[in-house]
Design a protein around this motif. Structure first.
Motif, short mmCIF file in Angstrom:
data_model
loop_
_atom_site.label_atom_id
_atom_site.label_comp_id
_atom_site.label_asym_id
_atom_site.label_seq_id
_atom_site.Cartn_x
_atom_site.Cartn_y
_atom_site.Cartn_z
N ASP A 215 0.82 -1.22 0.00
CA ASP A 215 0.00 0.00 0.00
C ASP A 215 0.85 1.26 0.00
O ASP A 215 0.42 2.30 -0.48
N VAL A 216 2.05 1.15 0.58
CA VAL A 216 2.93 2.33 0.60
C VAL A 216 4.38 1.86 0.47
O VAL A 216 4.76 0.83 1.05
N ILE A 217 5.13 2.59 -0.34
CA ILE A 217 6.56 2.26 -0.54
C ILE A 217 7.39 3.47 -0.14
O ILE A 217 7.10 4.61 -0.56
N PHE A 218 8.43 3.24 0.66
CA PHE A 218 9.39 4.28 1.02
C PHE A 218 10.68 3.99 0.27
O PHE A 218 11.36 2.99 0.58
N ASP A 219 11.01 4.82 -0.69
CA ASP A 219 12.12 4.52 -1.59
C ASP A 219 13.17 5.63 -1.59
O ASP A 219 12.99 6.67 -2.21
N GLY A 220 14.29 5.39 -0.90
CA GLY A 220 15.41 6.33 -0.92
C GLY A 220 16.51 5.87 -1.87
O GLY A 220 17.56 6.49 -1.96
N VAL A 221 16.27 4.76 -2.57
CA VAL A 221 17.29 4.23 -3.50
C VAL A 221 17.19 4.92 -4.85
O VAL A 221 18.18 5.26 -5.47
N GLY A 222 15.95 5.16 -5.33
CA GLY A 222 15.80 5.99 -6.52
C GLY A 222 15.81 5.25 -7.83
O GLY A 222 14.97 4.39 -8.08
N LYS A 223 16.79 5.54 -8.66
CA LYS A 223 16.82 5.08 -10.06
C LYS A 223 16.63 3.57 -10.19
O LYS A 223 15.82 3.11 -11.00
N ASP A 224 17.36 2.78 -9.38
CA ASP A 224 17.34 1.32 -9.57
C ASP A 224 16.03 0.65 -9.14
O ASP A 224 15.79 -0.49 -9.52
N THR A 225 15.23 1.30 -8.35
CA THR A 225 14.07 0.64 -7.76
C THR A 225 12.74 1.22 -8.22
O THR A 225 11.68 0.64 -7.97
N PHE A 226 12.77 2.35 -8.92
CA PHE A 226 11.52 3.04 -9.23
C PHE A 226 10.58 2.20 -10.10
O PHE A 226 9.37 2.12 -9.84
N ASP A 227 11.11 1.55 -11.13
CA ASP A 227 10.24 0.77 -12.03
C ASP A 227 9.57 -0.37 -11.26
O ASP A 227 8.39 -0.65 -11.46
N ALA A 228 10.33 -1.02 -10.41
CA ALA A 228 9.75 -2.11 -9.60
C ALA A 228 8.66 -1.56 -8.67
O ALA A 228 7.64 -2.22 -8.44
N ASP A 229 8.87 -0.35 -8.16
CA ASP A 229 7.85 0.26 -7.28
C ASP A 229 6.50 0.33 -8.00
O ASP A 229 5.46 0.01 -7.43
N ILE A 230 6.53 0.77 -9.25
CA ILE A 230 5.29 0.92 -10.02
C ILE A 230 4.61 -0.45 -10.19
O ILE A 230 3.40 -0.55 -10.17
#
Ligand code: NDP
Length: 328
Positions: A215-230
C-alpha cells in the motif's frame, strides 16, 4: 567554558568530485548575527545527501563550501536578539550548511534543546534521519495499522528507523537490503519480511502479500528501484520516492500512474518542519521514542573529522548499517 578561538578545523570542497575533493583545513570561526547562536559542534551527522553535494548531483550555494547539514553540541555564544536558548545549552540542528566543522552559526529558530535523557551522540545520530522517517510515516505515507508497507535499504540510516516506526504504527512491513546480514537487522528492527535486493523483489512481494501488492513504498534508492515500485504498488497505493542513493529517478510519464490510481510523491523532510511548532512537535516525539528505548539508534561508526573521506567511501559502497557520525 573555553574561549572561542578565531580559527577552527573544517572539511570543505572547492569543486565537485570524488572523495579527493574533501579538504581538511583551517578556516575562521563564524560570528553570530541577528537571531543566531554559535554552536561548538561535538558531532556532525553524516547523511547520504552530503555525497550529492560533494559529487554535484545537488548544487552547493558557493565554493568553497563546508559540507554537513546536521550537528549537535553546546551553545557558546548567542546574539543579543536571541532568547530561550541559553549559552551552555546542548542543542541539535539540521538544514544549516557547514557542520563538518568545530563551530557552526545556526538560526536559533532551527535549534532544538536536547532533553537531559538523550546523550549528544544519540541526538546527532537520531535527528535528521529520524525526523525524515517520522514525518514521512505520518504525513507523506499517512500509514495506518494493518497496511502493507515496503522500505528499500531497510538497514540504512533512514530505512532502519522507518522499519521501527512502521512497526510502532502497526504496519505489515517488508524490507529490502543488499545482504543477508542487513536483512537480519531489518527483521530485528521490525520488518516482518525481508527480500534481498538482488532477488526478484516484485515477484516476492506478490507472493508475500498474496497478490495485493504494497500500500505504501518508502524509496530512498531511486533510479534502480523506481520501475519495480510501479509494478508492486497496490491499487490506490502511495509511492514515497525520497532519495537518489543509486542515482536520480528519470522524468516520469504521469500516465504510468493511471492503471492502479497510484499516488506518487517526492517529499523533503524540511517541508514538514517549516514552522517552529511542527519542528518542536516532531522533535519532541522523536526524542521521546529515543529516550524510552522504543527506537534503537544504531551508530555504524564514529569518524574523526580528518577521515570524512573514509566515511563517504563507506556509505557509498553500501557497507554501512545505521548512522555514521563525525566526531568534532
Ligand atoms: P543510507 O544509510 O540508507 O545509505 C544508503 C543505502 O542505499 C545503502 O546502504 C544501500 O543499502 C542503498 N543503496 C542502494 N543502491 C545503492 C547504490 N547504488 N549506491 C549506494 N547505496 C545504495 O543513507 P541515508 O539514510 O543517509 O539516506 C537514505 C536515502 O534517503 C538517501 O537517498 C537520502 O538522500 C534520502 N534522504 C532524503 C531525505 C528527504 O528529505 N527527501 C532526508 C534524508 C535522507 P543496501 O546495501 O541495503 O541496498
Amino acid at each position: 567554558m573555553a574561549p572561542v578561538p578565531p580559527i577552527m578545523k573544517a572539511v570543505q570542497i572547492s569543486q565537485n568530485g570524488g572523495v579527493e575533493v574533501l579538504e581538511y583545513k583551517d578556516i575562521p570561526v563564524p560570528t553570530v548575527g541577528d537571531g543566531q547562536i554559535l554552536v561548538r559542534n561535538r558531532y556532525a551527522g553524516l547523511n547520504y545527501i552530503d555525497t550529492y553535494f560533494r559529487s554535484g548531483l545537488y548544487k552547493v550555494p558557493q565554493f568553497p563550501q563546508t559540507l554537513g547539514r546536521e550537528g549537535a553540541g553546546e551553545v557558546v555564544a548567542a546574539h543579543a536578539s536571541v532568547s530561550g536558548i541559553p549559552v551552555g545549552a546542548r542543542v541539535v540542528f539540521m538544514g544549516t550548511y557547514g557542520t563538518y566543522a568545530e563551530y557552526s552559526v545556526v538560526a536559533a529558530s532551527d535549534a532544538i534543546v536536547i532533553p537531559d535523557s538523550v546523550s549528544t551522540d544519540k541526538a546527532a545520530a537520531a535527528y535528521l534521519q529520524g525526523l525524515t522517517a517520522w514525518t514521512f510515516v505520518r504525513e507523506a505515507g499517512e500509514v495506518k495499522a494493518g497496511q502493507w508497507a515496503l522500505v528499500h535499504a531497510a538497514a540504512g540510516g533512514v530505512g532502519g528507523l522507518l522499519v521501527q516506526m512502521l512497526r510502532a504504527v502497526g504496519a505489515k512491513t517488508i524490507g529490502t537490503a543488499s545482504s543477508e546480514e542487513k536483512c537480519e537487522l531489518a527483521r530485528k528492527n521490525g520488518a516482518g519480511w525481508t527480500i534481498l535486493s538482488s532477488d526478484d523483489v516484485v515477484a516476492k512481494v506478490k507472493e508475500i502479500t498474496e497478490g495485493h501488492g504494497v500500500d505504501v513504498i518508502f524509496d530512498g534508492v531511486g533510479k534502480d528501484t523506481f520501475d519495480a515500485d510501479i509494478e508492486m504498488i497496490a491499487r490506490k497505493g502511495q509511492i514515497v520516492s525520497f532519495g537518489n542513493a543509486s542515482g536520480a529517478v528519470p522524468p516520469v510519464n504521469i500516465l504510468r500512474l493511471t492503471p492502479k490510481c497510484i499516488k506518487l510523491m517526492r517529499p523533503v523532510v524540511g517541508g514538514y518542519l517549516a514552522d517552529r511548532a511542527s519542528l518542536e512537535k516532531y522533535s519532541n516525539e522523536l526524542f521521546e521514542m529515543v529516550a524510552s528505548g522504543k527506537l534503537d539508534i544504531l551508530i555504524h561508526d564514529v569518524y574523526p573529522l580528518k577521515e570524512v573521506a573514509r566515511a563517504h567511501q563507506d556509505i557509498e559502497s553500501r557497507k554501512t548499517k545505521g548512522k555514521l557520525l563525525i566526531k568534532l
